[in-house]
Design an enzyme around this catalytic site. Structure first.
Site, PDB file in Angstrom:
ATOM      1  N   LYS A  10     -37.054   3.006 -23.464  1.00 12.23           N
ATOM      2  CA  LYS A  10     -35.788   3.618 -23.619  1.00 12.23           C
ATOM      3  C   LYS A  10     -34.844   2.982 -24.718  1.00 12.23           C
ATOM      4  O   LYS A  10     -35.397   1.797 -25.113  1.00 12.23           O
ATOM      5  CB  LYS A  10     -35.098   3.668 -22.134  1.00 12.23           C
ATOM      6  CG  LYS A  10     -35.766   4.210 -21.191  1.00 12.23           C
ATOM      7  CD  LYS A  10     -34.975   4.325 -19.844  1.00 12.23           C
ATOM      8  CE  LYS A  10     -35.598   4.798 -18.621  1.00 12.23           C
ATOM      9  NZ  LYS A  10     -34.752   4.947 -17.462  1.00 12.23           N
ATOM     10  N   TYR A  50     -34.317  15.278 -18.093  1.00 14.53           N
ATOM     11  CA  TYR A  50     -33.717  14.618 -16.868  1.00 14.53           C
ATOM     12  C   TYR A  50     -33.057  15.977 -16.008  1.00 14.53           C
ATOM     13  O   TYR A  50     -32.371  15.511 -15.060  1.00 14.53           O
ATOM     14  CB  TYR A  50     -32.834  13.512 -17.216  1.00 14.53           C
ATOM     15  CG  TYR A  50     -33.369  12.238 -17.168  1.00 14.53           C
ATOM     16  CD1 TYR A  50     -34.496  11.704 -16.431  1.00 14.53           C
ATOM     17  CD2 TYR A  50     -33.172  11.457 -18.716  1.00 14.53           C
ATOM     18  CE1 TYR A  50     -34.862  10.602 -16.573  1.00 14.53           C
ATOM     19  CE2 TYR A  50     -33.565  10.345 -18.730  1.00 14.53           C
ATOM     20  CZ  TYR A  50     -34.589   9.704 -17.829  1.00 14.53           C
ATOM     21  OH  TYR A  50     -35.186   8.447 -18.088  1.00 14.53           O
ATOM     22  N   PHE A  58     -24.924   9.988 -12.097  1.00 12.98           N
ATOM     23  CA  PHE A  58     -25.138   9.394 -13.507  1.00 12.98           C
ATOM     24  C   PHE A  58     -25.843   9.944 -14.499  1.00 12.98           C
ATOM     25  O   PHE A  58     -25.939   9.697 -15.415  1.00 12.98           O
ATOM     26  CB  PHE A  58     -26.117   8.165 -12.841  1.00 12.98           C
ATOM     27  CG  PHE A  58     -27.443   8.535 -12.239  1.00 12.98           C
ATOM     28  CD1 PHE A  58     -28.168   8.826 -13.004  1.00 12.98           C
ATOM     29  CD2 PHE A  58     -27.449   8.427 -10.811  1.00 12.98           C
ATOM     30  CE1 PHE A  58     -29.689   9.477 -12.187  1.00 12.98           C
ATOM     31  CE2 PHE A  58     -28.722   8.953 -10.250  1.00 12.98           C
ATOM     32  CZ  PHE A  58     -29.622   9.208 -10.607  1.00 12.98           C
ATOM     33  N   ARG A  86     -46.228   3.050 -12.661  1.00 15.84           N
ATOM     34  CA  ARG A  86     -44.880   2.714 -11.916  1.00 15.84           C
ATOM     35  C   ARG A  86     -45.043   1.133 -11.148  1.00 15.84           C
ATOM     36  O   ARG A  86     -43.876   0.659 -11.148  1.00 15.84           O
ATOM     37  CB  ARG A  86     -44.693   3.910 -10.840  1.00 15.84           C
ATOM     38  CG  ARG A  86     -44.563   5.185 -11.496  1.00 15.84           C
ATOM     39  CD  ARG A  86     -44.357   6.366 -10.448  1.00 15.84           C
ATOM     40  NE  ARG A  86     -42.907   6.183  -9.639  1.00 15.84           N
ATOM     41  CZ  ARG A  86     -41.752   6.560 -10.244  1.00 15.84           C
ATOM     42  NH1 ARG A  86     -41.563   6.571 -11.375  1.00 15.84           N
ATOM     43  NH2 ARG A  86     -40.767   5.997  -9.647  1.00 15.84           N
ATOM     44  N   THR A  92     -36.672   0.933  -9.796  1.00 15.13           N
ATOM     45  CA  THR A  92     -35.851   1.460 -10.644  1.00 15.13           C
ATOM     46  C   THR A  92     -34.626   0.473 -10.893  1.00 15.13           C
ATOM     47  O   THR A  92     -34.056   0.353 -12.132  1.00 15.13           O
ATOM     48  CB  THR A  92     -34.838   2.874 -10.172  1.00 15.13           C
ATOM     49  OG1 THR A  92     -36.126   3.624  -9.598  1.00 15.13           O
ATOM     50  CG2 THR A  92     -34.048   3.450 -11.051  1.00 15.13           C
ATOM     51  N   ARG A 103     -39.324  -4.241 -15.439  1.00 19.36           N
ATOM     52  CA  ARG A 103     -37.947  -4.110 -15.213  1.00 19.36           C
ATOM     53  C   ARG A 103     -37.235  -5.510 -14.655  1.00 19.36           C
ATOM     54  O   ARG A 103     -36.381  -5.814 -15.229  1.00 19.36           O
ATOM     55  CB  ARG A 103     -37.408  -2.801 -14.213  1.00 19.36           C
ATOM     56  CG  ARG A 103     -37.673  -1.936 -14.936  1.00 19.36           C
ATOM     57  CD  ARG A 103     -37.709  -0.841 -13.982  1.00 19.36           C
ATOM     58  NE  ARG A 103     -37.666   0.712 -14.547  1.00 19.36           N
ATOM     59  CZ  ARG A 103     -37.841   1.825 -14.135  1.00 19.36           C
ATOM     60  NH1 ARG A 103     -38.463   1.980 -12.685  1.00 19.36           N
ATOM     61  NH2 ARG A 103     -37.972   3.040 -14.701  1.00 19.36           N
ATOM     62  N   ASN A 113     -32.695   0.656 -17.859  1.00 23.97           N
ATOM     63  CA  ASN A 113     -33.845  -0.159 -17.430  1.00 23.97           C
ATOM     64  C   ASN A 113     -35.145  -0.285 -18.026  1.00 23.97           C
ATOM     65  O   ASN A 113     -36.287   0.012 -17.435  1.00 23.97           O
ATOM     66  CB  ASN A 113     -34.240   0.459 -15.872  1.00 23.97           C
ATOM     67  CG  ASN A 113     -34.333   1.996 -15.608  1.00 23.97           C
ATOM     68  OD1 ASN A 113     -34.666   2.476 -16.870  1.00 23.97           O
ATOM     69  ND2 ASN A 113     -34.697   2.369 -14.620  1.00 23.97           N
ATOM     70  N   HIS A 116     -39.457   4.331 -18.711  1.00 30.59           N
ATOM     71  CA  HIS A 116     -39.531   5.324 -17.850  1.00 30.59           C
ATOM     72  C   HIS A 116     -41.167   5.812 -17.480  1.00 30.59           C
ATOM     73  O   HIS A 116     -41.938   5.331 -18.466  1.00 30.59           O
ATOM     74  CB  HIS A 116     -38.938   6.621 -18.332  1.00 30.59           C
ATOM     75  CG  HIS A 116     -39.132   7.765 -17.646  1.00 30.59           C
ATOM     76  ND1 HIS A 116     -38.650   8.503 -16.541  1.00 30.59           N
ATOM     77  CD2 HIS A 116     -40.422   8.918 -17.895  1.00 30.59           C
ATOM     78  CE1 HIS A 116     -39.153   9.392 -16.144  1.00 30.59           C
ATOM     79  NE2 HIS A 116     -40.220   9.674 -16.937  1.00 30.59           N
ATOM     80  N   GLU A 127     -43.572  16.727 -17.998  1.00 31.25           N
ATOM     81  CA  GLU A 127     -43.069  15.571 -19.176  1.00 31.25           C
ATOM     82  C   GLU A 127     -43.741  15.620 -20.144  1.00 31.25           C
ATOM     83  O   GLU A 127     -43.247  15.251 -21.434  1.00 31.25           O
ATOM     84  CB  GLU A 127     -42.659  14.279 -18.386  1.00 31.25           C
ATOM     85  CG  GLU A 127     -41.634  14.294 -17.376  1.00 31.25           C
ATOM     86  CD  GLU A 127     -41.478  12.949 -16.699  1.00 31.25           C
ATOM     87  OE1 GLU A 127     -40.497  12.630 -16.092  1.00 31.25           O
ATOM     88  OE2 GLU A 127     -42.226  11.862 -17.016  1.00 31.25           O
TER      89      GLU A 127
HETATM   90  P1  CMP Z   1     -36.091   6.598 -14.745  1.00 31.90           P
HETATM   91  O1  CMP Z   1     -37.327   6.240 -14.034  1.00 31.90           O
HETATM   92  O2  CMP Z   1     -36.224   7.184 -16.238  1.00 31.90           O
HETATM   93  O3  CMP Z   1     -35.512   8.113 -14.072  1.00 31.90           O
HETATM   94  C1  CMP Z   1     -34.291   8.543 -13.850  1.00 31.90           C
HETATM   95  C2  CMP Z   1     -33.370   7.588 -14.538  1.00 31.90           C
HETATM   96  O4  CMP Z   1     -32.175   7.713 -14.008  1.00 31.90           O
HETATM   97  C3  CMP Z   1     -33.496   6.048 -13.872  1.00 31.90           C
HETATM   98  O5  CMP Z   1     -34.975   5.746 -14.723  1.00 31.90           O
HETATM   99  C4  CMP Z   1     -32.648   5.264 -14.357  1.00 31.90           C
HETATM  100  O6  CMP Z   1     -32.397   4.887 -15.806  1.00 31.90           O
HETATM  101  C5  CMP Z   1     -31.341   6.149 -14.129  1.00 31.90           C
HETATM  102  N1  CMP Z   1     -30.803   5.991 -12.786  1.00 31.90           N
HETATM  103  C6  CMP Z   1     -31.584   5.885 -11.478  1.00 31.90           C
HETATM  104  N2  CMP Z   1     -30.462   5.973 -10.485  1.00 31.90           N
HETATM  105  C7  CMP Z   1     -29.545   5.401 -11.131  1.00 31.90           C
HETATM  106  C8  CMP Z   1     -28.162   4.799 -10.705  1.00 31.90           C
HETATM  107  N3  CMP Z   1     -27.869   5.134  -9.169  1.00 31.90           N
HETATM  108  N4  CMP Z   1     -27.189   4.894 -11.384  1.00 31.90           N
HETATM  109  C9  CMP Z   1     -27.436   4.866 -12.900  1.00 31.90           C
HETATM  110  N5  CMP Z   1     -28.649   5.454 -13.424  1.00 31.90           N
HETATM  111  C10 CMP Z   1     -29.849   5.637 -12.483  1.00 31.90           C
END
Ligand code: CMP
Length: 139
Positions: A10, A50, A58, A86, A92, A103, A113, A116, A127
């Site tokens: 990211k 997304y 968010f 993962r 996450t 992470r 984070n 992805h 995807e």
């Molecule tokens: P990702 O694995 O790319 O999938 C969805 C993304 O949304 C996640 O990683 C984070 O970057 C973001 N995300 C998930 N939960 C939250 C949250 N509670 N607040 C802000 N961002 C979030």
């Protein structure tokens, strides 16, 4: 089963200069890079990627962040690749991620984070072609 998965370094990962660190962790753990490119996503492209999260509080901030700088997109392949990626990424929320995960080691917040990875076979099937056509995937 040998699977394919989509991973993204990211914008925060690119900014922090950890592209090689992230890809190195994947390669060291038996995953093979089948496709790789750097892109600066538009807001629309981030929103499409997304789309499943569009009702989440968010969503606006996530798509703003994801289109705020270049990302590195890749297709990875390997035995149990979806779960393996993962596991290497960690939870996450970096505060909840296990020690030694990407992470835990590198990420600053639940949104920013670093990385992805597709969360299941159906997600990977959406995807991968979202970013790569068949001729760009070498495997
Ligand atoms: P990702 O694995 O790319 O999938 C969805 C993304 O949304 C996640 O990683 C984070 O970057 C973001 N995300 C998930 N939960 C939250 C949250 N509670 N607040 C802000 N961002 C979030």
């Amino acid at each position: 089963m040998v699977e394919r998965t989509l991973s993204i370094v990211k914008p925060d990962g690119v900014r922090k200069n950890v592209i090689g660190d992230v890809i190195g962790r994947f390669e060291k753990n038996g995953l093979k890079v089948l496709a790789l490119k750097m892109r600066h996503l538009s807001k629309k492209e981030a929103e499409g990627f997304y789309a499943v999260h569009r009702q989440r509080p968010f969503f606006a901030s996530l798509t703003e962040f994801m289109s705020g700088g270049p990302v590195v997109l890749m297709v990875l392949s390997g035995e149990d690749a979806i779960r393996k990626v993962r596991e290497l990424m960690g939870a996450t929320d970096p505060a909840k991620a296990a020690p030694g995960t990407i992470r835990k080691d590198l990420a600053g917040s639940i949104e920013e984070n670093i990385v992805h990875g597709s969360d299941g076979p159906d997600t990977a099937a959406f995807e991968i072609p979202y970013f790569f056509n068949t001729l760009e995937i070498h495997g």
